[in-house]
Design a protein around this motif. Structure first.
Motif, PDB file in Angstrom:
ATOM      1  N   ARG A  79       8.406  81.302  -4.497  1.00 31.68           N
ATOM      2  CA  ARG A  79       9.758  81.585  -4.011  1.00 31.68           C
ATOM      3  C   ARG A  79      10.013  83.088  -3.910  1.00 31.68           C
ATOM      4  O   ARG A  79      10.884  83.524  -3.188  1.00 31.68           O
ATOM      5  CB  ARG A  79      10.790  80.973  -4.965  1.00 31.68           C
ATOM      6  CG  ARG A  79      10.871  79.478  -4.885  1.00 31.68           C
ATOM      7  CD  ARG A  79      11.721  79.089  -3.698  1.00 31.68           C
ATOM      8  NE  ARG A  79      12.136  77.712  -3.778  1.00 31.68           N
ATOM      9  CZ  ARG A  79      11.854  76.809  -2.859  1.00 31.68           C
ATOM     10  NH1 ARG A  79      11.171  77.145  -1.792  1.00 31.68           N
ATOM     11  NH2 ARG A  79      12.282  75.571  -2.987  1.00 31.68           N
ATOM     12  N   VAL A  96      -2.863  69.182  -2.126  1.00 27.99           N
ATOM     13  CA  VAL A  96      -1.415  68.953  -2.007  1.00 27.99           C
ATOM     14  C   VAL A  96      -0.616  70.093  -2.647  1.00 27.99           C
ATOM     15  O   VAL A  96       0.305  70.643  -2.029  1.00 27.99           O
ATOM     16  CB  VAL A  96      -1.030  67.579  -2.605  1.00 27.99           C
ATOM     17  CG1 VAL A  96       0.473  67.417  -2.636  1.00 27.99           C
ATOM     18  CG2 VAL A  96      -1.675  66.475  -1.797  1.00 27.99           C
ATOM     19  N   PRO A  97      -0.982  70.509  -3.883  1.00 27.39           N
ATOM     20  CA  PRO A  97      -0.249  71.644  -4.453  1.00 27.39           C
ATOM     21  C   PRO A  97      -0.335  72.900  -3.586  1.00 27.39           C
ATOM     22  O   PRO A  97       0.653  73.640  -3.482  1.00 27.39           O
ATOM     23  CB  PRO A  97      -0.930  71.870  -5.799  1.00 27.39           C
ATOM     24  CG  PRO A  97      -1.456  70.539  -6.172  1.00 27.39           C
ATOM     25  CD  PRO A  97      -1.856  69.886  -4.887  1.00 27.39           C
ATOM     26  N   LYS A 100       2.125  72.483  -0.851  1.00 29.95           N
ATOM     27  CA  LYS A 100       3.487  72.611  -1.380  1.00 29.95           C
ATOM     28  C   LYS A 100       3.823  74.071  -1.664  1.00 29.95           C
ATOM     29  O   LYS A 100       4.947  74.523  -1.399  1.00 29.95           O
ATOM     30  CB  LYS A 100       3.614  71.813  -2.679  1.00 29.95           C
ATOM     31  CG  LYS A 100       3.685  70.328  -2.464  1.00 29.95           C
ATOM     32  CD  LYS A 100       4.174  69.645  -3.726  1.00 29.95           C
ATOM     33  CE  LYS A 100       4.637  68.246  -3.404  1.00 29.95           C
ATOM     34  NZ  LYS A 100       5.454  67.696  -4.475  1.00 29.95           N
ATOM     35  N   THR A 101       2.849  74.807  -2.187  1.00 34.85           N
ATOM     36  CA  THR A 101       3.070  76.220  -2.460  1.00 34.85           C
ATOM     37  C   THR A 101       3.320  76.974  -1.164  1.00 34.85           C
ATOM     38  O   THR A 101       4.218  77.817  -1.073  1.00 34.85           O
ATOM     39  CB  THR A 101       1.843  76.816  -3.170  1.00 34.85           C
ATOM     40  OG1 THR A 101       1.460  75.954  -4.220  1.00 34.85           O
ATOM     41  CG2 THR A 101       2.139  78.192  -3.718  1.00 34.85           C
ATOM     42  N   ALA A 104       6.709  76.285   0.016  1.00 36.41           N
ATOM     43  CA  ALA A 104       7.759  76.883  -0.809  1.00 36.41           C
ATOM     44  C   ALA A 104       7.876  78.380  -0.597  1.00 36.41           C
ATOM     45  O   ALA A 104       8.838  78.993  -1.059  1.00 36.41           O
ATOM     46  CB  ALA A 104       7.481  76.594  -2.280  1.00 36.41           C
TER      47      ALA A 104
ATOM     48  N   ARG B 558      14.170  75.802   7.559  1.00 38.91           N
ATOM     49  CA  ARG B 558      13.282  74.733   7.107  1.00 38.91           C
ATOM     50  C   ARG B 558      13.916  74.054   5.906  1.00 38.91           C
ATOM     51  O   ARG B 558      14.425  74.729   5.014  1.00 38.91           O
ATOM     52  CB  ARG B 558      11.939  75.320   6.646  1.00 38.91           C
ATOM     53  CG  ARG B 558      11.052  75.821   7.754  1.00 38.91           C
ATOM     54  CD  ARG B 558       9.738  76.288   7.147  1.00 38.91           C
ATOM     55  NE  ARG B 558       9.929  77.393   6.207  1.00 38.91           N
ATOM     56  CZ  ARG B 558       9.220  77.538   5.092  1.00 38.91           C
ATOM     57  NH1 ARG B 558       8.307  76.672   4.760  1.00 38.91           N
ATOM     58  NH2 ARG B 558       9.432  78.578   4.301  1.00 38.91           N
ATOM     59  N   ILE B 560      12.876  72.087   2.736  1.00 35.24           N
ATOM     60  CA  ILE B 560      11.723  71.639   1.954  1.00 35.24           C
ATOM     61  C   ILE B 560      12.192  71.282   0.557  1.00 35.24           C
ATOM     62  O   ILE B 560      13.258  71.714   0.122  1.00 35.24           O
ATOM     63  CB  ILE B 560      10.628  72.722   1.888  1.00 35.24           C
ATOM     64  CG1 ILE B 560      11.226  74.033   1.372  1.00 35.24           C
ATOM     65  CG2 ILE B 560       9.963  72.911   3.217  1.00 35.24           C
ATOM     66  CD1 ILE B 560      10.211  74.926   0.766  1.00 35.24           C
ATOM     67  N   PRO B 561      11.435  70.454  -0.163  1.00 35.48           N
ATOM     68  CA  PRO B 561      11.864  70.052  -1.501  1.00 35.48           C
ATOM     69  C   PRO B 561      11.939  71.241  -2.460  1.00 35.48           C
ATOM     70  O   PRO B 561      11.320  72.281  -2.220  1.00 35.48           O
ATOM     71  CB  PRO B 561      10.779  69.069  -1.958  1.00 35.48           C
ATOM     72  CG  PRO B 561       9.834  68.922  -0.847  1.00 35.48           C
ATOM     73  CD  PRO B 561      10.160  69.865   0.227  1.00 35.48           C
ATOM     74  N   ALA B 562      12.669  71.049  -3.560  1.00 37.52           N
ATOM     75  CA  ALA B 562      12.772  72.095  -4.573  1.00 37.52           C
ATOM     76  C   ALA B 562      11.392  72.403  -5.132  1.00 37.52           C
ATOM     77  O   ALA B 562      10.522  71.531  -5.207  1.00 37.52           O
ATOM     78  CB  ALA B 562      13.700  71.648  -5.693  1.00 37.52           C
ATOM     79  N   TRP B 563      11.161  73.640  -5.502  1.00 43.69           N
ATOM     80  CA  TRP B 563       9.869  74.069  -6.016  1.00 43.69           C
ATOM     81  C   TRP B 563       9.646  73.488  -7.411  1.00 43.69           C
ATOM     82  O   TRP B 563      10.420  73.725  -8.321  1.00 43.69           O
ATOM     83  CB  TRP B 563       9.808  75.590  -6.051  1.00 43.69           C
ATOM     84  CG  TRP B 563       8.603  76.163  -6.724  1.00 43.69           C
ATOM     85  CD1 TRP B 563       8.592  76.966  -7.817  1.00 43.69           C
ATOM     86  CD2 TRP B 563       7.228  75.979  -6.354  1.00 43.69           C
ATOM     87  NE1 TRP B 563       7.307  77.303  -8.143  1.00 43.69           N
ATOM     88  CE2 TRP B 563       6.448  76.716  -7.265  1.00 43.69           C
ATOM     89  CE3 TRP B 563       6.588  75.275  -5.332  1.00 43.69           C
ATOM     90  CZ2 TRP B 563       5.067  76.758  -7.200  1.00 43.69           C
ATOM     91  CZ3 TRP B 563       5.212  75.321  -5.274  1.00 43.69           C
ATOM     92  CH2 TRP B 563       4.465  76.058  -6.188  1.00 43.69           C
ATOM     93  N   GLY B 566       4.351  72.989  -7.731  1.00 43.09           N
ATOM     94  CA  GLY B 566       3.291  72.366  -6.957  1.00 43.09           C
ATOM     95  C   GLY B 566       2.838  71.015  -7.464  1.00 43.09           C
ATOM     96  O   GLY B 566       1.832  70.497  -7.008  1.00 43.09           O
ATOM     97  N   ARG B 567       3.587  70.421  -8.407  1.00 38.70           N
ATOM     98  CA  ARG B 567       3.170  69.114  -8.925  1.00 38.70           C
ATOM     99  C   ARG B 567       3.227  68.071  -7.821  1.00 38.70           C
ATOM    100  O   ARG B 567       4.138  68.085  -6.988  1.00 38.70           O
ATOM    101  CB  ARG B 567       4.086  68.656 -10.053  1.00 38.70           C
ATOM    102  CG  ARG B 567       3.856  69.374 -11.343  1.00 38.70           C
ATOM    103  CD  ARG B 567       4.686  68.704 -12.421  1.00 38.70           C
ATOM    104  NE  ARG B 567       4.938  69.634 -13.492  1.00 38.70           N
ATOM    105  CZ  ARG B 567       6.050  70.375 -13.590  1.00 38.70           C
ATOM    106  NH1 ARG B 567       6.989  70.247 -12.686  1.00 38.70           N
ATOM    107  NH2 ARG B 567       6.194  71.203 -14.578  1.00 38.70           N
ATOM    108  N   THR B 568       2.281  67.136  -7.844  1.00 39.56           N
ATOM    109  CA  THR B 568       2.279  66.122  -6.799  1.00 39.56           C
ATOM    110  C   THR B 568       3.362  65.084  -7.047  1.00 39.56           C
ATOM    111  O   THR B 568       3.962  64.577  -6.122  1.00 39.56           O
ATOM    112  CB  THR B 568       0.917  65.434  -6.714  1.00 39.56           C
ATOM    113  OG1 THR B 568       0.437  65.258  -8.040  1.00 39.56           O
ATOM    114  CG2 THR B 568      -0.058  66.263  -5.930  1.00 39.56           C
TER     115      THR B 568
END
Lengths: 164, 670
Positions: A79, A96-97, A100-101, A104, B558, B560-563, B566-568
């Motif tokens: 962030r 996946v992480p 996601k990173t 984010a 965008r 996107i989900p809350a941080w 990085g957990r699945t």
């Protein structure tokens, strides 16, 4: 105490000077109008590395190479980051992480693939737990080759990114 | 008009009691609720009339009891407490219709409820000692029945009721003693006679009466160290009853203290005020610390009541000290602050207890660590609870802010003072009030956040539904009262002046000047306009919203989900719990709270290097209870065991006792 002071005086300044054109040429330089130019905050992601790249990367932020003086800082959350430095081949568990990173991280953002494994899976290519190179998972902007790249290479490449 | 309203209140209460006793359960709940609301509303009208008109209403019922009559004397001081009662009782009664339908609908509970409302309203209206004690006991007994109302499926309620009964009777005992001494020395039962006869009371007697009434009324107000019944009884009582007990009943402790100490006795030396102030400081700190670490929602609210009563005591004590040191204008500001806090506390604490009841009836639990994610499932409860939390945390623009601002102004402007005790006590009081405000904000961030935000932690919380319409009406009405008190506290300026005139020994004069929008304190260079403040905040919020909205339109956004690192998979078990939220602050106050922490680690049988389970237990004891009450209780128990040896159930031994007694009596009276 006296001994320590003497040591400090004797040692003097150890921080090296790294010429801008040393090391391999990175594939991208931020132009003068780019919003990230001059200051880039980095979040490092270990996607499955053997930790060789991490050791060299950490050394680049130590007192000898001290890349922070060129406007590169490490931050604790995507962030807060402008760029992701990804090391290692992307393992199945980290795919996946990593995505996601990447999601984010606020734009404009850069992805820097650090080391040969990040570029093309290196010696781990074809391994059962390897999902692919970093470029297979997220778009890569800069590649820093080497197994592992030396801190000199890392500093030079990061200086090319920051433009300082 | 006032007499008519009071008669209507009594009639409505009697009718509600009658229908509560005879009607079948479905109609019973509805009619009792409606008539209790009518009773409270009529009382509120009477109070408003007294506060607006400034005249006192009196009535005599000389032959009501064999030994003494009841006198009603309804002045401004009575009226402000009756108003506070009506503020919480009317919405609570309507809320009670929906709440009782699934909970305490038994005959005793439905009869006790209107009795309690009427009793709470009549205690301040009583104009003689007999009347005060009669209504006081009516209130104590009916609330005791209501604490026990749900004991069938809640064994905890029995212990709570035992503590409540003991403490409330300790309170009654000391009050009866104090008032009996007072009436005897002053030569009259009615308050008018006592006021006239204060000259005959020596300073020692006055001090004894004051200290006894401080213990008696302090126990009812739930100030430390007499608060032990409060965190037990409030959670176990049905929620609309807790709202009334916490919002209005405990405030009567303050009423009694002001009435006896500064109205009937006409005030005393500076140390009276200083003692009340010290009790207030200890209660405020102690209450909010325990509220902060509590993970039971209603227990948290109960401890927060101790804190708020502590703040009221700080105001009353400061007013007493200023009055004794000759600073009457400042005394009236401090008194106005505590009276405004009483009314505000009735509104927001009532609202929060009703909200807690709504959560309890929807999920079946009060444990914050088992709730979560209710904002989407119970939007009305969530919105009103948010209003209550903002108000109790004393944040502008809600009503808690105005009273806390008044209190701090009166404390800050006491300096420089020529009285040494004032000069020492007031900076400490300011610091404690400020720290309390900060901790209260943290407490209610915790209460609201863990209950309503993020993911539900249990299936019960996941399947929660919004409460029935009647309960929502109660919640919305009290939230509306909070907002109204926040926007227009200026409407209470003239009534507060009447209150300070009614308490002759404490203050005289006009605490607040107002032009309808702006509050200007008398004798202090300080003013506040709650209406302008709220308008300013609203304008700013709208401006920010407009800017953000336009910014969103101009650039691509965008979602996107809350941080989550990085957990699945993210589950509710990863959330901040109430306990973990309070942990850093609890660690800061470790030396005061003395938590007991046990960590058990179980290893696998195959190897000591592998951990199978870790159990973490933390328990924080109530310090006063542990060090003050338990030793006393164990001594009493030892006496009881001693008596058991004498009274062992053997009939032969009892006959022998009778024989010995007979012989002793014959020998002695020969």
């Amino acid at each position: 105490m006296l001994k320590l002071l003497r040591k400090i005086v004797q040692t003097g300044r150890v921080t090296g000077t790294v010429p801008l054109d040393a090391g391999p040429r990175p594939s991208l330089l931020l132009n003068a109008a780019h919003p990230l130019r001059g200051s880039v905050q980095i979040r490092q992601v270990d996607a499955g590395s053997c930790n060789g790249c991490e050791t060299e990367f950490a050394a680049a932020f130590g007192p000898v190479y001290d890349v922070e003086r060129f406007g590169v800082r490490l931050v604790a959350s995507p962030r807060h980051a402008d760029a992701l430095v990804v090391t290692g081949p992307v393992t199945r568990n980290m795919a996946v992480p990593l995505v996601k990173t990447f999601e984010a991280t606020p734009g404009p953002k850069l992805v820097i693939a650090l080391g040969d494994c990040a570029r093309d899976c290196g010696v781990f290519a074809g391994g059962y737990g390897v999902a692919g190179s970093v470029a297979d998972v997220v778009p890569v902007d800069v590649e820093i080759p080497g197994c592992p790249p030396t801190p000199d290479d890392i500093v030079a490449s990061l200086r090319r990114v920051v433009g300082r | 008009m006032i007499g008519g309203a009071l008669a209507l209140a009594a009639g409505a209460a009697l009718f509600a009691i009658a229908v509560g006793a005879v009607l079948p359960v479905r109609q019973r709940v509805v009619w009792v609720g409606l008539f209790t609301a009518l009773c409270a509303g009529a009382g509120g009208v009477a109070a408003a009339a007294v506060l607006a008109g400034g005249n006192t209403f009196t009535a005599d019922f000389p032959d009501l009891f064999p030994l003494g009559g009841v006198r009603i004397e309804f002045d401004a001081l009575s009226a402000i407490f009756v108003l506070a009662t009506a503020v919480v009782a009317v919405p609570a009664a309507i809320y009670g219709i929906g709440y009782s339908a699934r909970g305490p609908s038994s005959r005793p509970a439905q009869v006790a409820w209107p009795l309690l409302v009427w009793g709470v309203m009549m205690v301040p209206a009583a104009g003689n000692v007999t009347g005060l004690i009669a209504f006081w006991e009516l209130m104590a007994l009916s609330s005791f029945v209501l604490v026990l109302a749900e004991h069938h499926h809640n064994p905890e309620a029995r212990t709570a009721a035992q503590w409540y009964a003991s403490m409330t009777h300790l309170s009654l005992l000391t009050i009866v003693l104090a008032l009996a001494v007072l009436a005897h020395q002053a030569g009259g039962d009615s308050f008018t006679a006592i006021r006239a006869g204060t000259d005959h009371i020596g300073p020692t007697t006055a001090t004894v009466v004051f200290l006894l009434s401080l213990v008696g009324f302090g126990a009812k107000a739930g100030v430390a160290p007499l608060h032990v019944w409060l965190p037990r009884a409030h959670p176990e009582a049905p929620s609309h009853v807790s709202a009334l007990m916490s919002g209005a009943m405990v405030a009567l402790g303050v009423y009694g203290l002001i009435r006896v100490g500064w109205d009937l006795l006409g005030g005393g030396p500076t140390w009276w005020g200083a003692t009340v102030l010290a009790v207030g400081l200890v209660s405020a700190m102690f209450g909010i610390l325990h509220a902060l670490i509590s993970s039971d929602l209603k227990r948290l609210l109960a401890y927060s009541t101790t804190e708020n009563m502590g703040l009221v005591f700080i105001g009353v004590g400061a007013a007493g000290m200023f009055a004794s040191s000759g600073n009457q204008p400042l005394a009236s500001v401090a008194l106005a602050a505590s009276m405004l806090l009483v009314v505000n506390h009735a509104a927001f604490k009532g609202l929060l207890f009703l909200g807690a009841g709504s959560i309890l009836s929807a999920t079946g639990t009060r444990d914050l660590d088992r709730l979560g994610g209710l904002a989407r499932r119970m939007p009305v409860t969530a919105a009103t609870f948010a209003v209550g939390s903002l108000a109790i945390a004393a944040l502008p623009p809600l009503n808690g802010f105005v009273s806390e601002w008044l209190l701090l102004q009166s404390l800050v402007h006491s300096l420089p003072s020529n009285a040494a005790v004032v000069a020492v006590a007031m900076p400490v009081a300011v610091a404690v009030v400020a720290l309390t405000g900060g901790l209260a904000a943290a407490t209610f961030v915790k209460a609201f956040g863990t209950t309503f935000l993020a993911l539900p932690r249990t299936v019960e919380a996941d399947q929660a539904h919004e409460s029935p319409r009647t309960m929502q009406i109660g919640l919305i009405a009290l939230a509306g009262v909070c907002v109204a008190l926040a926007l227009a506290p200026t409407a209470l300026a003239a009534p507060l002046q009447r209150v300070s005139l009614a308490v002759g020994g404490l203050a005289d004069g006009r605490p607040i000047h107002t032009n309808g929008v702006y509050l200007q304190l008398s004798g202090i260079e300080a003013g506040l306009s709650p209406l302008l403040l709220a308008t300013g905040l609203a304008v700013m919020m709208v401006a920010v919203l407009v800017v953000v909205r336009r910014g969103r339109l101009r650039r691509t956004v965008r979602d996107i989900p809350a941080w989550g690192c990085g957990r699945t998979v993210q589950t509710a078990r990863m959330e901040y719990t109430a306990t973990s939220f309070a942990e850093p602050l609890q660690r800061v106050f470790d030396d005061v709270l003395h938590p007991e922490i046990d960590i058990d680690v179980d290893h696998r049988t195959e190897s000591r290097h592998y951990v199978q389970a870790i159990r973490y237990r933390m328990h924080i004891r109530d310090g006063f209870e542990h060090r003050l009450y338990l030793p006393v209780l164990s001594v009493v128990r030892r006496w009881g065991d001693g008596a058991r040896r004498v009274q062992n159930g053997s009939i032969h031994r009892y006959l022998a006792y009778s024989l010995i007694t007979l012989i002793v009596v014959l020998v002695v009276s020969r």
